[in-house]
Structures are given as C-alpha cells and as structure tokens.
Scaffold this motif. Sequence first.
Motif, mmCIF file in Angstrom:
data_model
loop_
_atom_site.group_PDB
_atom_site.id
_atom_site.type_symbol
_atom_site.label_atom_id
_atom_site.label_comp_id
_atom_site.label_asym_id
_atom_site.label_seq_id
_atom_site.Cartn_x
_atom_site.Cartn_y
_atom_site.Cartn_z
ATOM 1 N N ALA A 110 -12.533 -11.867 -33.202
ATOM 2 C CA ALA A 110 -12.543 -13.264 -32.742
ATOM 3 C C ALA A 110 -13.687 -14.028 -33.418
ATOM 4 C CB ALA A 110 -12.710 -13.306 -31.225
ATOM 5 N N VAL A 137 -5.467 -12.003 -27.225
ATOM 6 C CA VAL A 137 -6.927 -12.023 -27.344
ATOM 7 C C VAL A 137 -7.457 -10.976 -26.369
ATOM 8 C CG1 VAL A 137 -9.017 -13.439 -27.244
ATOM 9 C CG2 VAL A 137 -6.821 -14.519 -27.800
ATOM 10 N N SER A 308 -12.168 -9.694 -28.845
ATOM 11 C CA SER A 308 -13.301 -10.539 -28.474
ATOM 12 C C SER A 308 -14.118 -9.772 -27.452
ATOM 13 C CB SER A 308 -12.784 -11.862 -27.906
ATOM 14 O OG SER A 308 -13.877 -12.692 -27.614
#
Length: 375
Positions: A110, A137, A308
């Motif tokens: 990310a 994500v 992330s």
Amino acid sequence: GPAGFYAAEHLFRQDGLTVEIDLFDRLPTPFGLVRYGVAPDHQKIKTVTKAFDRIAQHPGLRFFGHVEFGRHFTLDDALAHYHQIIYTSGAQTDRQMNIPGEELPGSHAATEFVAWYNGHPDYRDCQFDLSGERVVVVGMGNVAVDVARMLCRTPAELAQTDIADYALDALANSNVREVYILGRRGPAQAAFTTPEAKELGELAGADVAVLPAEAELDLLSQQALERNQDRASLKKVELLQAYARRQPTNRRRLTIRFLISPVEILGNGRVEGVRLVKNELYATEAGTLRPRATHVFEEMPANLLFRSVGYRGVPLPGVPFHQKWGVILNEQGRVIDPDTQRPVVGQYAAGWIKRGPSGVIGTNKPDAVETVTCM
Ligand code: NAP
C-alpha cells in the motif's frame, strides 16, 4: 519530515543557546510523509507544512536536498563537521505478510500506491492495473483506509485534491467497482481512527458496507469494551454496526470485513484472488485480544491486492539498528551502542526511526522534544 522539523523547532527554543542546524534529505524536497504519505484528499492535514515553513525561516537553519546519507554524505563526514546528529529518517519500507503469492504481479505494498498517487519521484513510474473490478486491501490501519478511499473517490472528488496528474488520470479511468478492507481482528480492534471511519460513510460515489454477522462483537471484545469503557472504540464499533444496517445501492462498494486473514494470494501469473481463513480471538496473558485461525476458509476473487500491514524502518550505514523492531537502537532518542549498551555520544534519533511507525504527525512533536531534551 515532521520529526526533523519539530526537533529543529525545539532546539531553536533553547534559551541562551545558539544553534545552527543543517537539515539533509535524500529527496530534493522537504516534509517527508506530509508530502508523500498524507492522502491528497486530506489537504487540511497537509497545512502543517506552514508551521514547518516558519521553522525553516530561522536564520540558523539550512536545508540540503538530494543528499543521501551513507552515499553523498557519510557518518564520518557528519562526525567531522557537527557536534550532534539527529536521525529522523522515518520508516522507508513496508512490512510483508509472508504468505505464498505475495510476489505475484498485482500484489503491491500500500505504501507504494500511496507514494505513487502523491507523486513521489521514486514511485511515479509504478504501474497499478486498475482495469479489474475487485481490489483487496489487507490491514485495518489509517493507511488501508486512505488507499480504499482513494480507490473509491469520484473523478470530481479527486480533481479537488493535490493528487499527481498521472494518478488522477489512472484513477478517473479505473474500472474498480468493489473494494474490500480485510481486518484480522474484530470491529473493536480496528486500528483506523473514528474520524477516518466516518469519512468512509460520506463518499460521494461509493457505499460503505459491513457484513451484519461480522459487526457483532464476540464475547471477549464485549467484555473488554465494558471493562475499559474506551469512548473512541465504543464510538467506532457503533459506527461500524450502523454501516452494517445500511442498504447498498448499485454504486461502487467499499466493504469492511473482520476476523479474516489471507493465507495465500491466488493466480496464474498475476493476482486472480485470495484464499482467506476465518479467525477467532483469544486473550493473551497480558489481556490483549489476538487473532487465531479457525478451520473455516473461503476464496475471494480479486484483481489487485494491497498489503497495508505497517511501515518499517531501514538501517542507516554505520548507525546501530534493531532488526526485529526496524528502528535505530535507542533509549528516549539517545542512540545506544549494541556492544556496551551505553549511549553513543552526540547521536540521537526522533520520529518513526526512533519509536516505530505509529501515531499521527503531531505525535512527532513530543517525541522530538524528548530527544532534544536528552541532547
Ligand atoms: P497501523 O495503524 O499500525 O495498522 C496496521 C494494520 O495492519 C493493523 O490493522 C494490523 O492489525 C494489520 N496487520 C499487521 N500485520 C498483519 C498481518 N500479518 N495480517 C493482517 N493484518 C495485519 O499502520 P498504518 O495503517 O500503516 O499507519 C501507520 C501510522 O500512521 C498509524 O499510527 C496511523 O494512524 C498513521 N496514519 C494516520 C493517518 C491519519 O491520521 N489520517 C493516515 C495514515 C496513517 P492488528 O491491529 O491486528 O495488528
């Protein structure tokens, strides 16, 4: 970045002391993550650079851009010309998930995407394939939320930001319809902050969704919340449960999922999906609620995946480093010699390279003050 400027500010505030500071950066421009990390649609946060500009006006401060420590300017050079050194180099790389498929094309950090849309010179040529409909994500911090939000913004919303032009073009032409944020723990342990979670519910062109079953708290989380009565967490859970009651329309959708971890990124030559395991929470001896995998698996198709799961500091040549924690070995900002466990005279650290990648920009102020106090 912020830690460097806040340290300079506090040094200049010392009564009866004349201080001259040379600030070096590998990039031609100052401000670190305020320039290259803060999301382009968070202009208000970026106004902190006005304070940094004021600090830079001090006649005792000089800025040298495009100077890389260890390459153009070494520790020996610094020791020969300065009385004291503060390292404020931040956390320049990212943590990995260490699961199969992580290296497949279409699986990215990310932090790279963030640097790309912010026009970072090292990342401007990165390619992110936005031709598919589904993006995953992994991780539930504010960086994950930034990335998901940027993927869901309409071209009109993006046009009001200071996003890099090439990223605006790419995102305006994106085919992305569904974005998933995957958290390994539950709603009560989400690392993102409540204002950031609230912002997800106010997007002009996307609906936010939470699966009703995943919005419900497990017994351990309920007990922990009742015990701690932490207002921020209570509010966040309330908000996420309200999202679970929303009726989705046929716009873009951003779904926040809980208690789920990727175990493998799937795909033949590029990302095509992700295999997930359902988690449950257990309490450690210290009382922290940690995730534990169950035997329930699912597969989710996806064309693009961003991990992330945190930033990570990188060592500076000649400077003691704690490999496991990814920070300069230090005590309250004093660099520590690993052999003697004694402070290294004249060398200090502040910011993420001192304490690890946590906290907001303002957190760096007291952090830098602590270091300067040690100097
Ligand atoms: P962060 O807040 O530490 O969040 C990291 C996330 O990754 C957590 O949800 C963590 O889950 C998860 N994670 C870690 N390892 C994982 C794994 N192996 N599998 C699945 N999930 C994993 O980090 P960040 O988002 O990079 O942000 C860094 C700092 O910058 C934070 O303090 C953040 O608040 C700040 N920031 C602030 C803003 C803002 O104010 N708007 C914007 C961006 C960043 P666990 O909780 O379970 O460990």
